[in-house]
Design a protein around this motif. Sequence first.
Motif, PDB file in Angstrom:
ATOM      1  N   MET A   1       0.839  -1.165   0.000  1.00  0.00           N
ATOM      2  CA  MET A   1       0.000   0.000   0.000  1.00  0.00           C
ATOM      3  C   MET A   1       0.893   1.241   0.000  1.00  0.00           C
ATOM      4  O   MET A   1       1.853   1.314   0.738  1.00  0.00           O
ATOM      5  CB  MET A   1      -0.901  -0.015   1.242  1.00  0.00           C
ATOM      6  CG  MET A   1      -2.092   0.843   1.070  1.00  0.00           C
ATOM      7  SD  MET A   1      -3.262   0.924   2.459  1.00  0.00           S
ATOM      8  CE  MET A   1      -3.659  -0.732   2.830  1.00  0.00           C
ATOM      9  N   LYS A   2       0.543   2.196  -0.800  1.00  0.00           N
ATOM     10  CA  LYS A   2       1.351   3.397  -0.917  1.00  0.00           C
ATOM     11  C   LYS A   2       1.112   4.306   0.286  1.00  0.00           C
ATOM     12  O   LYS A   2       0.053   4.281   0.915  1.00  0.00           O
ATOM     13  CB  LYS A   2       1.017   4.127  -2.202  1.00  0.00           C
ATOM     14  CG  LYS A   2       1.413   3.328  -3.419  1.00  0.00           C
ATOM     15  CD  LYS A   2       1.313   4.157  -4.644  1.00  0.00           C
ATOM     16  CE  LYS A   2       1.759   3.270  -5.795  1.00  0.00           C
ATOM     17  NZ  LYS A   2       2.141   3.996  -6.942  1.00  0.00           N
ATOM     18  N   LEU A   4       0.600   7.471   0.521  1.00  0.00           N
ATOM     19  CA  LEU A   4      -0.510   8.408   0.386  1.00  0.00           C
ATOM     20  C   LEU A   4      -1.846   7.735   0.704  1.00  0.00           C
ATOM     21  O   LEU A   4      -2.729   8.344   1.323  1.00  0.00           O
ATOM     22  CB  LEU A   4      -0.533   8.989  -1.030  1.00  0.00           C
ATOM     23  CG  LEU A   4      -1.081  10.390  -1.186  1.00  0.00           C
ATOM     24  CD1 LEU A   4      -0.460  11.352  -0.195  1.00  0.00           C
ATOM     25  CD2 LEU A   4      -0.880  10.883  -2.583  1.00  0.00           C
ATOM     26  N   THR A   5      -1.984   6.483   0.327  1.00  0.00           N
ATOM     27  CA  THR A   5      -3.200   5.732   0.636  1.00  0.00           C
ATOM     28  C   THR A   5      -3.327   5.524   2.141  1.00  0.00           C
ATOM     29  O   THR A   5      -4.402   5.691   2.706  1.00  0.00           O
ATOM     30  CB  THR A   5      -3.179   4.358  -0.085  1.00  0.00           C
ATOM     31  OG1 THR A   5      -2.968   4.574  -1.474  1.00  0.00           O
ATOM     32  CG2 THR A   5      -4.475   3.613   0.122  1.00  0.00           C
ATOM     33  N   VAL A   6      -2.231   5.185   2.778  1.00  0.00           N
ATOM     34  CA  VAL A   6      -2.235   5.007   4.232  1.00  0.00           C
ATOM     35  C   VAL A   6      -2.603   6.319   4.919  1.00  0.00           C
ATOM     36  O   VAL A   6      -3.448   6.343   5.832  1.00  0.00           O
ATOM     37  CB  VAL A   6      -0.865   4.483   4.727  1.00  0.00           C
ATOM     38  CG1 VAL A   6      -0.794   4.500   6.239  1.00  0.00           C
ATOM     39  CG2 VAL A   6      -0.595   3.091   4.190  1.00  0.00           C
ATOM     40  N   PHE A   8      -4.329   8.774   3.708  1.00  0.00           N
ATOM     41  CA  PHE A   8      -5.742   9.025   3.450  1.00  0.00           C
ATOM     42  C   PHE A   8      -6.621   8.247   4.424  1.00  0.00           C
ATOM     43  O   PHE A   8      -7.545   8.795   5.022  1.00  0.00           O
ATOM     44  CB  PHE A   8      -6.105   8.673   1.997  1.00  0.00           C
ATOM     45  CG  PHE A   8      -7.571   8.763   1.719  1.00  0.00           C
ATOM     46  CD1 PHE A   8      -8.179   9.998   1.535  1.00  0.00           C
ATOM     47  CD2 PHE A   8      -8.352   7.613   1.664  1.00  0.00           C
ATOM     48  CE1 PHE A   8      -9.540  10.087   1.291  1.00  0.00           C
ATOM     49  CE2 PHE A   8      -9.711   7.698   1.419  1.00  0.00           C
ATOM     50  CZ  PHE A   8     -10.313   8.937   1.234  1.00  0.00           C
ATOM     51  N   PHE A   9      -6.339   6.943   4.585  1.00  0.00           N
ATOM     52  CA  PHE A   9      -7.155   6.121   5.476  1.00  0.00           C
ATOM     53  C   PHE A   9      -6.986   6.533   6.939  1.00  0.00           C
ATOM     54  O   PHE A   9      -7.954   6.544   7.701  1.00  0.00           O
ATOM     55  CB  PHE A   9      -6.851   4.634   5.289  1.00  0.00           C
ATOM     56  CG  PHE A   9      -7.473   4.060   4.054  1.00  0.00           C
ATOM     57  CD1 PHE A   9      -8.850   4.085   3.856  1.00  0.00           C
ATOM     58  CD2 PHE A   9      -6.686   3.501   3.063  1.00  0.00           C
ATOM     59  CE1 PHE A   9      -9.425   3.573   2.716  1.00  0.00           C
ATOM     60  CE2 PHE A   9      -7.252   2.980   1.913  1.00  0.00           C
ATOM     61  CZ  PHE A   9      -8.627   3.018   1.734  1.00  0.00           C
ATOM     62  N   THR A  12      -8.982   9.731   7.348  1.00  0.00           N
ATOM     63  CA  THR A  12     -10.404   9.411   7.329  1.00  0.00           C
ATOM     64  C   THR A  12     -10.838   8.817   8.669  1.00  0.00           C
ATOM     65  O   THR A  12     -11.865   9.209   9.227  1.00  0.00           O
ATOM     66  CB  THR A  12     -10.724   8.425   6.186  1.00  0.00           C
ATOM     67  OG1 THR A  12     -10.332   9.019   4.947  1.00  0.00           O
ATOM     68  CG2 THR A  12     -12.202   8.080   6.148  1.00  0.00           C
TER      69      THR A  12
END
Length: 182
Positions: A1-2, A4-6, A8-9, A12
């Motif tokens: 997982m990149k 930026l995705t981490v 983001f989550f 959130t």
Amino acid sequence: MKLLTVVFFVLTALTILHFVYEGIIAPSLRAYLRIRLFDLRDELRDLKIEREIQLPNDVFRDIQSLINGVILRLRQIDPQFMLLAEKAFENDAKLQQSAANKLARLEACPVDEVVEIRKKCFRYIDFAVLVNSGGLFFYLVPVVVCLLFFRNWKQIAKKTFVLPENEIDKIAPVRTFSYGSA
């Protein structure tokens, strides 16, 4: 997982936790505090009725005013409020003197129950500060964790980048980026 995705989550999840805290938990805790403060004020009034001679009117009014002020400003009592109050006291000798006089009068009260009511009120103020700044908790914990982890980053970077290139390539091969490919 990149990364930026981490991020983001994580953001959130923090947003959802903050919403739940500020929308459900904090209002419930403030309602609990408000009820405890009303109980405290009723206890003070009962005490005034029972021991009218022992409880001076000015002390009664000061403590009742203290409790009413906390009830009125319950949502505002947070670290920022405390800093504003501190600055106000630093800049106003008359305000300092007024508070010192009232505190001395309250502390000189001979009725033990009144002393206990005052102590409970100040404990409720402490709790209000925690409740009203609790939403920050969700944002400060990740920062603290990152800062603690950052200490380790420095040590890892020192160890890693003193190695020869071929050793670093074994740990993390160089990635080549080409624009236009997915």
